[in-house]
Design a protein around this motif. Structure first.
Motif, PDB file in Angstrom:
ATOM      1  N   CYS A 335      -7.496  -7.183  -3.798  1.00  0.00           N
ATOM      2  CA  CYS A 335      -6.056  -7.081  -4.040  1.00  0.00           C
ATOM      3  C   CYS A 335      -5.545  -7.818  -5.284  1.00  0.00           C
ATOM      4  O   CYS A 335      -4.745  -7.241  -6.033  1.00  0.00           O
ATOM      5  N   HIS A 338      -6.101  -5.700  -8.339  1.00  0.00           N
ATOM      6  CA  HIS A 338      -5.258  -4.503  -8.431  1.00  0.00           C
ATOM      7  C   HIS A 338      -3.869  -4.853  -8.970  1.00  0.00           C
ATOM      8  O   HIS A 338      -3.271  -4.073  -9.712  1.00  0.00           O
ATOM      9  N   ARG A 355      -0.632   4.488  -6.359  1.00  0.00           N
ATOM     10  CA  ARG A 355      -1.720   4.244  -5.403  1.00  0.00           C
ATOM     11  C   ARG A 355      -3.012   3.994  -6.162  1.00  0.00           C
ATOM     12  O   ARG A 355      -3.567   4.898  -6.773  1.00  0.00           O
ATOM     13  N   ASP A 384     -11.173   0.495  -0.450  1.00  0.00           N
ATOM     14  CA  ASP A 384      -9.931  -0.251  -0.539  1.00  0.00           C
ATOM     15  C   ASP A 384      -8.916   0.486  -1.402  1.00  0.00           C
ATOM     16  O   ASP A 384      -9.281   1.185  -2.344  1.00  0.00           O
ATOM     17  N   HIS A 386      -4.495   0.048  -2.714  1.00  0.00           N
ATOM     18  CA  HIS A 386      -3.216  -0.653  -2.621  1.00  0.00           C
ATOM     19  C   HIS A 386      -2.124   0.260  -3.144  1.00  0.00           C
ATOM     20  O   HIS A 386      -2.258   0.835  -4.231  1.00  0.00           O
ATOM     21  N   ASP A 487       2.907  -6.152   2.613  1.00  0.00           N
ATOM     22  CA  ASP A 487       2.851  -7.438   1.913  1.00  0.00           C
ATOM     23  C   ASP A 487       4.006  -7.586   0.927  1.00  0.00           C
ATOM     24  O   ASP A 487       4.111  -6.844  -0.051  1.00  0.00           O
ATOM     25  N   MET A 510       3.841  -4.068  -1.456  1.00  0.00           N
ATOM     26  CA  MET A 510       2.409  -3.786  -1.600  1.00  0.00           C
ATOM     27  C   MET A 510       1.844  -3.439  -0.221  1.00  0.00           C
ATOM     28  O   MET A 510       1.945  -4.234   0.724  1.00  0.00           O
ATOM     29  N   HIS A 512      -1.578  -2.767   1.592  1.00  0.00           N
ATOM     30  CA  HIS A 512      -3.034  -2.826   1.539  1.00  0.00           C
ATOM     31  C   HIS A 512      -3.546  -1.856   2.607  1.00  0.00           C
ATOM     32  O   HIS A 512      -3.126  -1.936   3.761  1.00  0.00           O
ATOM     33  N   ARG A 513      -4.465  -0.964   2.258  1.00  0.00           N
ATOM     34  CA  ARG A 513      -4.910  -0.004   3.276  1.00  0.00           C
ATOM     35  C   ARG A 513      -6.380   0.367   3.087  1.00  0.00           C
ATOM     36  O   ARG A 513      -6.920   0.341   1.965  1.00  0.00           O
TER      37      ARG A 513
END
Length: 659
Positions: A335, A338, A355, A384, A386, A487, A510, A512-513
């Motif tokens: 993260c 990014h 994205r 990952d 974000h 976030d 943000m 996160h996924r």
């Protein structure tokens, strides 16, 4: 007087000091005999605990689901009593209930053996038959320390010394045996029942610290009934058959070794499997509007300090120092990197949502005792991504992600079991006001996405609440893989901004996924879920062309070339072995399709297809077989309506069965 509210909504008053046993006896003698615990305002208490306050009240029997954890905890105490009777001088330390069972850690000079487990188990049954009453006693802290020291229980005394001075402690007496414990416990050892089994031995360090003394841990399982125990044993036996480590060796997918603890050596077939899954999810992300990026593997400590990860994960990060005095850390997550890409150049509200996806290689120090095959590693890859979005886009982006996750899990044949909303942990960044907003917005977004959530207090990420997506595998086990975290904290810490419609600078939200989480772990789950018998599109080797006689070798090569030209992953087996031997060997390796060729097939331009798990074979022309298998081997996202197409193809080239 105290007032109790019963499950049916009725309310009754009782004298202070009444016990659950008294109340059960007042209802019926049969209930008194069956009662083992009570629940008051959600808290489990001993049946004979004197009540000093009212509230919502319930009487529990052994059959109550909520009693199972106490049955397991009591089983650990019964085991500890049995061990000390059979092996005098053994010290007890801690013995909690755990998922599906219990354990107890013992301090003993001589090691336990597997033969000892049978002896301990038999003595446990004798203790159950004794029907020893279990009673709670409240002791002064210093008296408890002195007592346990006097009987040689140094570990128990150390635990009590950690309790603040002046506080009383609870000690449970089980017949003549006793143990420090918060409780609650069942009324007697008889209530534990005999649906238990000791399962394994392991080493453990006192208080989980490798610098402390090493203890011996005995694991067991306990259930409310023999039927439940038998079902559990069968489930464990099935899990052992599906163990990804055994299947990985049998299929020549990967190996692990001491010189690289927690890191995988992928063999060609295993890496093909990895790449096939990665290519699938990459296509899904491309179609869903993600932009793939790549961030550095090692970054300066100062970035991790600014993000807050150094404080949270510093002890679990691999670090190095250069000759120039730079202190660098191998990234444990993606993260912060990014956000650095987001921060390059000015972003407008029109650019959002943005994205960013990365198959990021992450490294985290995990104690060697916690490592488990490819499920728990020190080096792993995250699918990952974000999402940087505006506040008003949270719900739509959540809905979009949930839709993606559902279709991916459907494609891979895994079942979504439940979704949980993990709330603020004790160690966290951001103010309570920020967390209030984040939790409320994520809960609303989940509702907008049609997701019913179970609340998990204290389990959120350190920078925000998260949705946890738990899947269920073929034998009923659940795994948490997918996640979506909201976030507000990191964009603030790392100064991420965009220009709003009114010209002002604003912080992006943000998200996160991940769909898989750790790709390696997800692959381990798939290996066990399919027991290695992957659907054709995912199998590392899709077809083996095997000869009956050596004079069909050239034809076998031609058939393999035809299959390969259709995009199939194909191998040939031209060994001078009997065909039944070849079929059996490739079946053990979980190859989905074996194309058998001999002199007759060569003359007629045909192949005989055998499916994994089936004794039937179907003879087809090479072109028909290659076309049908190629269609069936298309990944589910490539051909629209692939499931229907696959059904038609299977009707043409033979039904596929799991091996």
């Amino acid at each position: 007087m105290i007032e109790l509210i019963f499950p049916d909504g009725s309310q009754r008053q009782f004298e202070d000091g009444v016990t659950g046993r008294d109340i059960a006896a007042g209802i019926s003698k049969s209930l008194e005999k069956k009662a083992v615990l009570i629940k008051l305002d959600g808290e489990l208490l001993d049946l004979d605990r004197a009540l000093s306050k009212g509230g919502r009240f319930e009487i529990l029997t052994r059959e109550s689901p909520e009693a199972l954890e106490t049955i397991r905890h009591d089983a650990s105490h019964v085991m500890a009593e049995a061990v000390q009777e059979l092996f005098p001088g053994t010290q007890v330390t801690i013995g909690p209930s755990i998922e599906d069972g219990f354990y107890y850690d013992f301090a003993r000079d001589e090691p336990f053996s597997l033969d000892d487990l049978a002896k301990i188990e038999q003595r446990m049954k004798e203790i159950v038959d004794r029907d020893e009453p279990i009673r709670r006693e409240v002791w002064k802290r210093d008296d408890a320390i002195a007592h346990f020291k006097s009987i040689g229980e140094a570990y128990k005394a150390e635990i009590i010394e950690g309790i603040p001075a002046g506080e009383d402690v609870s000690v449970y007496r089980q017949g003549d045996w006793k143990d420090l414990c918060r409780g609650p416990h069942l009324p007697s050892t008889k209530a534990v029942g005999k649906a238990f089994k000791l399962t394994k031995l392991a080493g453990a360090y006192w208080r989980g610290d490798h610098r402390n003394a090493q203890l011996q841990r005995i694991y067991g399982t306990a259930w409310a009934s023999e039927a439940d125990l038998e079902a559990y044993i069968k489930r464990i036996e099935e899990a052992e058959k599906r163990d990804h480590r055994k299947i990985g060796r049998a299929m020549d997918l990967f190996h692990l070794q001491e010189e690289a603890k927690g890191m995988i050596f992928w063999h060609p077939k295993g890496w093909t499997l990895f790449r096939t899954l990665e290519e699938y999810i990459r296509r899904r992300l491309d179609a869903d509007g993600y932009k793939e990026i790549k961030t550095p593997q090692i970054m300066d400590r100062t970035l991790w300090e600014r993000s807050g990860h150094w404080e949270k994960f510093g002890q679990s990060m691999f670090t190095c120092e250069t000759t120039e005095g730079e202190e660098l850390a191998v990234k444990p997550m993606n993260c912060p990197g990014h956000i650095q890409i987001f921060n390059v150049g000015q972003k407008s509200y029109r650019d959002l949502p943005l994205r960013f996806a990365e198959f990021g290689a992450c490294h985290r120090y995990e104690p060697s005792g916690a490592l488990h095959g490819i499920m728990r590693l020190r080096a792993f890859t995250q699918d990952d991504a974000h999402i940087f979005c505006r506040d008003d886009q949270i719900e739509s982006e959540t809905t979009k992600f949930v839709r993606l996750l559902h279709t991916v899990y459907d494609d891979l044949g895994v079942e979504l079991h439940s979704v949980k909303l993990a709330l603020r942990p004790d160690l966290r960044a951001g103010s309570d006001e920020v967390w209030d907003i984040a939790e409320a917005k994520l809960e609303r977004a989940a509702k907008a996405a049609g997701v019913e959530v179970e609340l998990l207090p204290g389990e959120g990420a350190f920078y925000g609440p998260k949705l946890e997506f738990h899947l269920r595998d073929a034998i009923g086990r659940t795994w948490q893989c997918g996640t979506l975290q909201l976030d507000f904290v990191l964009p603030e810490r790392l100064d991420a901004t965009y220009i709003a419609e009114d010209g002002s600078k604003q912080r992006p939200v943000m998200l996160h996924r991940a769909v898989f989480g750790a790709v390696e772990r997800f692959l381990g789950i798939l290996i066990e879920n399919f027991a290695g018998a992957f659907p054709l599109w995912l199998a590392p080797v899709q077809v083996v062309v095997a000869t009956i006689t050596s004079d069909a070798d050239d034809y076998a090569r031609q058939v393999a070339a035809t299959f390969a030209a259709k995009g199939l992953r194909v191998e040939t087996d031209l060994r001078n072995e009997k065909i039944n031997y070849k079929v059996r060997e490739h079946s053990l390796a979980k190859v989905p399709v074996i194309a058998v060729v001999g002199r007759r097939e060569a003359e007629l331009g045909q192949v005989a297809l055998r499916r994994l798990g089936s004794d039937r074979q179907e003879v087809l022309a090479v072109e028909a077989a290659s076309n049908g298998l190629a269609l069936e081997a298309s990944p589910p996202d490539v051909a629209p309506g692939m499931r229907a197409a696959n059904s038609t193809a299977r009707g043409t080239v033979g039904a596929m069965e799991a091996g």
